[in-house]
Motif scaffolding. Sequence first.
Motif, PDB file in Angstrom:
ATOM      1  N   LYS A   1       0.826  -1.213   0.000  1.00 48.41           N
ATOM      2  CA  LYS A   1       0.000   0.000   0.000  1.00 48.41           C
ATOM      3  C   LYS A   1       0.858   1.260   0.000  1.00 48.41           C
ATOM      4  N   GLN A   2       1.822   1.254   0.921  1.00 49.80           N
ATOM      5  CA  GLN A   2       2.677   2.423   1.059  1.00 49.80           C
ATOM      6  C   GLN A   2       3.493   2.651  -0.208  1.00 49.80           C
ATOM      7  N   ARG A   3       3.993   1.552  -0.748  1.00 51.69           N
ATOM      8  CA  ARG A   3       4.820   1.637  -1.949  1.00 51.69           C
ATOM      9  C   ARG A   3       4.004   2.202  -3.120  1.00 51.69           C
ATOM     10  N   ILE A   4       2.761   1.720  -3.270  1.00 51.10           N
ATOM     11  CA  ILE A   4       1.918   2.223  -4.363  1.00 51.10           C
ATOM     12  C   ILE A   4       1.678   3.720  -4.177  1.00 51.10           C
ATOM     13  N   GLU A   5       1.395   4.099  -2.940  1.00 49.54           N
ATOM     14  CA  GLU A   5       1.137   5.518  -2.695  1.00 49.54           C
ATOM     15  C   GLU A   5       2.369   6.359  -3.049  1.00 49.54           C
ATOM     16  N   ASP A   6       3.529   5.920  -2.570  1.00 53.54           N
ATOM     17  CA  ASP A   6       4.760   6.664  -2.860  1.00 53.54           C
ATOM     18  C   ASP A   6       4.991   6.805  -4.361  1.00 53.54           C
ATOM     19  N   LEU A   7       4.819   5.696  -5.060  1.00 56.59           N
ATOM     20  CA  LEU A   7       5.140   5.716  -6.488  1.00 56.59           C
ATOM     21  C   LEU A   7       4.135   6.536  -7.283  1.00 56.59           C
ATOM     22  N   LEU A   8       2.849   6.398  -6.943  1.00 58.97           N
ATOM     23  CA  LEU A   8       1.851   7.174  -7.689  1.00 58.97           C
ATOM     24  C   LEU A   8       2.035   8.663  -7.403  1.00 58.97           C
ATOM     25  N   LYS A   9       2.488   8.986  -6.209  1.00 57.46           N
ATOM     26  CA  LYS A   9       2.796  10.389  -5.925  1.00 57.46           C
ATOM     27  C   LYS A   9       4.023  10.836  -6.720  1.00 57.46           C
ATOM     28  N   PHE A  10       4.988   9.947  -6.778  1.00 61.85           N
ATOM     29  CA  PHE A  10       6.223  10.252  -7.501  1.00 61.85           C
ATOM     30  C   PHE A  10       5.947  10.590  -8.969  1.00 61.85           C
ATOM     31  N   VAL A  11       5.074   9.829  -9.632  1.00 60.26           N
ATOM     32  CA  VAL A  11       4.765  10.125 -11.037  1.00 60.26           C
ATOM     33  C   VAL A  11       3.542  11.035 -11.178  1.00 60.26           C
ATOM     34  N   GLU A  12       3.100  11.582 -10.061  1.00 62.21           N
ATOM     35  CA  GLU A  12       2.045  12.593 -10.048  1.00 62.21           C
ATOM     36  C   GLU A  12       0.714  12.113 -10.636  1.00 62.21           C
ATOM     37  N   ILE A  13       0.310  10.881 -10.274  1.00 58.99           N
ATOM     38  CA  ILE A  13      -1.057  10.489 -10.611  1.00 58.99           C
ATOM     39  C   ILE A  13      -1.815   9.958  -9.385  1.00 58.99           C
ATOM     40  N   TRP A  14      -1.326  10.258  -8.213  1.00 64.02           N
ATOM     41  CA  TRP A  14      -2.006   9.819  -6.993  1.00 64.02           C
ATOM     42  C   TRP A  14      -3.433  10.351  -6.943  1.00 64.02           C
ATOM     43  N   ASP A  15      -3.641  11.599  -7.367  1.00 66.74           N
ATOM     44  CA  ASP A  15      -4.993  12.178  -7.362  1.00 66.74           C
ATOM     45  C   ASP A  15      -5.956  11.433  -8.278  1.00 66.74           C
ATOM     46  N   ARG A  16      -5.413  10.755  -9.284  1.00 69.51           N
ATOM     47  CA  ARG A  16      -6.257  10.076 -10.257  1.00 69.51           C
ATOM     48  C   ARG A  16      -6.254   8.570 -10.055  1.00 69.51           C
ATOM     49  N   ARG A  17      -5.825   8.129  -8.877  1.00 67.93           N
ATOM     50  CA  ARG A  17      -5.615   6.694  -8.666  1.00 67.93           C
ATOM     51  C   ARG A  17      -6.869   5.858  -8.848  1.00 67.93           C
ATOM     52  N   ASP A  18      -8.045   6.439  -8.577  1.00 68.63           N
ATOM     53  CA  ASP A  18      -9.275   5.652  -8.681  1.00 68.63           C
ATOM     54  C   ASP A  18     -10.010   5.836 -10.002  1.00 68.63           C
ATOM     55  N   TYR A  19      -9.347   6.421 -10.975  1.00 72.77           N
ATOM     56  CA  TYR A  19      -9.953   6.553 -12.303  1.00 72.77           C
ATOM     57  C   TYR A  19      -9.540   5.368 -13.170  1.00 72.77           C
ATOM     58  N   LEU A  20     -10.455   4.969 -14.053  1.00 70.50           N
ATOM     59  CA  LEU A  20     -10.118   3.900 -14.986  1.00 70.50           C
ATOM     60  C   LEU A  20      -9.004   4.385 -15.917  1.00 70.50           C
ATOM     61  N   VAL A  21      -8.087   3.486 -16.220  1.00 73.95           N
ATOM     62  CA  VAL A  21      -6.932   3.863 -17.040  1.00 73.95           C
ATOM     63  C   VAL A  21      -7.370   4.335 -18.426  1.00 73.95           C
ATOM     64  N   LYS A  22      -8.510   3.827 -18.915  1.00 78.19           N
ATOM     65  CA  LYS A  22      -8.912   4.232 -20.264  1.00 78.19           C
ATOM     66  C   LYS A  22      -9.258   5.725 -20.345  1.00 78.19           C
ATOM     67  N   THR A  23      -9.413   6.376 -19.194  1.00 79.00           N
ATOM     68  CA  THR A  23      -9.677   7.816 -19.225  1.00 79.00           C
ATOM     69  C   THR A  23      -8.374   8.630 -19.202  1.00 79.00           C
ATOM     70  N   PHE A  24      -7.232   7.970 -19.155  1.00 75.04           N
ATOM     71  CA  PHE A  24      -5.944   8.668 -19.038  1.00 75.04           C
ATOM     72  C   PHE A  24      -5.408   9.109 -20.396  1.00 75.04           C
ATOM     73  N   SER A  25      -4.595  10.179 -20.372  1.00 73.70           N
ATOM     74  CA  SER A  25      -3.868  10.586 -21.577  1.00 73.70           C
ATOM     75  C   SER A  25      -2.691   9.642 -21.787  1.00 73.70           C
ATOM     76  N   GLY A  26      -2.100   9.717 -22.987  1.00 72.65           N
ATOM     77  CA  GLY A  26      -0.944   8.872 -23.292  1.00 72.65           C
ATOM     78  C   GLY A  26       0.183   9.074 -22.295  1.00 72.65           C
ATOM     79  N   GLY A  27       0.422  10.336 -21.918  1.00 69.83           N
ATOM     80  CA  GLY A  27       1.496  10.626 -20.973  1.00 69.83           C
ATOM     81  C   GLY A  27       1.234  10.029 -19.600  1.00 69.83           C
TER      82      GLY A  27
END
Lengths: 263, 257
Positions: free
Chosen positions: A112-138
């Motif tokens: 859990k902690q590792r996922i949080e750290d990493l998603l924060k690191f790549v700046e998508i923690w705020d979008r963690r509960d969105y389906l990936v198909k709604t994401f941009s290519g980047g």
Amino acid sequence: MEIIQVKNLVKKFNGFTAVDGINFSIDEGEIFGFLGPNGAGKTTTIRIFTTLTKPTSGQVLINGYDPIKDPDKVRSSFGIVFQDPSLDEELTAYENMEFHGIFYNVPRPTLKQRIEDLLKFVEIWDRRDYLVKTFSGGMKRRLEIARSFLHHPKILFLDEPTLGLDPQTRDHIWRYIKDLNKKEGITVFLTTHYMEEAERVVDDLAIIDHGKIIARGTPEEIKAKTNKTSLEDAFLVLTGRSLRDEESNGIDNLRIHKRLWKS
Amino acid sequence: MEKLKRFLNIIYILWIRQIKRYFRSRARVISALAQPLLFLVALGFGFNSIFMQAGKGNYIEFLAPGVIAMTVVFTAVFSGVEVISDRQFGFLKETLVAPVPRSAIMAGRTLGGATVAVIQGVIVFIASLFVGFHPNLTGEIPVTLLFMFLIGIFSTAFGTAVGSVLQDMQAFPLVINFLFMPMFFISGALFPLENLPKIINYIAVFNPLSYGIDGIRTMLTGSELARFSLMSDFLVMGVFSLALIFAGAYLFSKIEA
Ligand SMILES: Nc1ncnc2c1ncn2[C@@H]1O[C@H](COP(=O)(O)OP(=O)(O)O)[C@@H](O)[C@H]1O
Ligand SMILES: [Mg+2]
């Protein structure tokens, strides 16, 4: 220590030689660039390293293990961002990370902690509960990068990690990769088309063309050898072609389009 | 012990992935339910009088268990296409470069596909109550579910095996229709086989689906309509399901993403 060793590696597809007897080794902890025009054999080489394809002949050792004899040991040693997308678009960003963590046996409490750290690191923690198909290519790319080192691999393979992304996103991605290499001491093996970027990022590189390695050394050494001031020009001298021309090659264009359409 | 726990964790995460994907895709749920409901209504009312004249009783009582089985069987077999779509979306590679036994991946996929299929089957069962099906529950509900689950496993493993061999999404339904449809039609799911040529009845005896469907029908409507004993239903279906899991696991392990 040499974390990747390659001896006389050959891969043929029905008589066509995609990888033609390459030899090299890579020191632990460096960022290694594997550069070459389209169809040079970069992806095929990575597929052999990562147990997805068997070589026709030759030897490979990844973190000391043979991908054919010891696939699971090799698989535990690396993380990978594939050239083409590899996320489950019907899952959320968090679920994709969680799936990976379970597959790689990351212990639940730390996961859990590792996922949080990493998603924060790549700046998508705020979008963690969105389906990936709604994401941009980047965003998808960033998620794939975060996922690729979730399980603390020793080696990270990045096959054209910035292809088809806008310059700003590309800058970001290189920054993450450099940070990671420093912070976690991961050996990075990357391929890219963007020479100026490679020049800024890699410690060491090899240039491959038609399945053969035609140059090997630090960016400085290669520039010195060819008497050029940029890697781009050195590449032109060595292969007789510019990577820029190669960029508008059909397959790549298709790939970029596919990525744009999907995002 | 550690290994077993890891194996089960992998199966669990694959299983939950499929359940999540299923409930998120409303279009899939609806389209998978539309056809069985149409069958129930159209065939049920359309052929009822012929069936009654033949002295067989109410056709819907015969048909409903068959349509429930059909729902499970086809939802399950078509879940095999996910191997191909995972390949096309690239997610298959993510699973294949992980230090995970291929057999665990196959087991997780099969359980996930079968579970989704059973859920669909239960929804159709509930719907059938509204179009005049009066089940005569001879046994325990769990045994009925067990039979649904067995034909779900059998069919998912079949679909996964086919999906592992094919590269192309369009080819999948063609191959399934060619290989699987005939097996379904001579299983006695939708019409009784007694009055058909003897040869068909002989073939049906070697058709594993006949047994799974017979099991479901026995559980839902009592033993008058049964063709085999419940025990042979269970054994044949169980053995064939296991065999297909192994065949599917073998073919899946040959995949190059
Ligand atoms: N599965 C395959 N079957 C036949 N040819 C292939 C296959 N994979 C790659 N190739 C060929 O091998 C060559 C090297 O491809 P690849 O390794 O993808 O190059 P790169 O990644 O450097 O662009 C290309 O000519 C490509 O068409
Ligand atoms: Mg490539």
